[in-house]
Design a protein around this motif. Sequence first.
Motif: not given
Length: 360
Positions: A1-30
């Motif tokens: 499946m092709e999934c289009k996701v708008a990602v908003i890291p935002g401020d503070g810890i936002g970019p750090e926690i989003i980076r990890e969520a994307k890491k997990v999603l990419d593993k799901v994708g693989q």
Amino acid sequence: MECKVAVIPGDGIGPEIIREAKKVLDKVGQTYGHTFHYTEVLMGGCSIDAYGVPLTDEALETAKANDAVLLGAVGGDVGNSRWYQVAPNLRPEAGLLAIRKGLNLFANMRPAYLYKELADACPLKKEIIGNGFDMVIMRELTGGLYFGERYTKEIDGLMTAVDTLTYNENEIRRIAVKAFDIAMKRRKKVTSVDKANVLDSSRLWRKVVEEVAKDYPEVTLNHMLVDNCAMQLVMNPGQFDVVLTENMFGDILSDEASMITGSIGMLSSASLNETKFGMYEPSHGSAPDIAGKDIANPIATVLSAAMMLRYSFDLDQEAAAVEAAVQKVLTEGWRTADIMAEGCTKVGTTEMGDLIAARI
Ligand code: NAD
């Protein structure tokens, strides 16, 4: 499946926690053969720095052009940040209100789940916790008392304030449908919470919810008065599956439900509209006090990504795999600083993401 996701890291810890969520999603994708196409969008303080406003029209259009939005958090240190030296409608959190409105997100969903590994953080007694609890608070987000006509004026020599609580049947029906749809993916029980012994809006609420229930014969519906629900949440939380309620009751009950789980870094949330589109985000804020230190707990964001898989992409098996991976990491004793306990191993944000991804 092709999934289009708008990602908003935002401020503070936002970019750090989003980076990890994307890491997990990419593993799901693989693992399961899906591709996540991310489009990054600025919102909050970072958008103020770049464009002078917390959310540009272009950013909102980009969000709309995707299938779902994954959000970190926005905002800075309210006491010190320059982002707060301006009018309220230009501050970081105004971006959040604007995107919710712009995407017509009328249904807010907040799960409250107690991991047995974290039961010590739960403020309830062990005999009340029993086998734990696993509920979702489904709150109407765009109607009711917070959006009704309000004014304060002198009447007969007395200052008088008026707030109006209005719901029409369509507003009730669409959130009820969401709650029943979600119950069908869970334990098939809806508790509709109102104040029908006093309020007309609650009596209409009850009538419409009962009409919607007829389309879901497999789902058990019960009604509960809001004052009783507030008590039941701390007396017998295990009884709830989906709790359906209006805006103000939901505001209060969802905070109560999240507090009994004991840990802010673990709580996911989703805001949905009438389609499969949703915006998924942790329940906590941007935690500027710990930003950039690799100590934030990414699990709330990872679990929000799991909700996105389930509710926007109908990838139930993949969502369950993410939730099971989080469970496994906790069972094995890995903890970020906020949930650290004796006998466990402390890890940072990045390592926690690695550990979860490795267990998909
Ligand atoms: P907060 O949730 O950011 O932080 C409260 C406390 O919890 C802090 O001590 C923080 O370090 C801790 N914490 C929060 N998330 C954590 C995580 N993932 N791991 C470990 N610890 C965590 O609330 P706040 O301090 O009241 O607000 C900070 C900023 O966030 C403000 O600008 C506020 O307006 C904003 N905010 C944004 C959202 C959102 O974007 N949806 C929601 C709430 C607050």
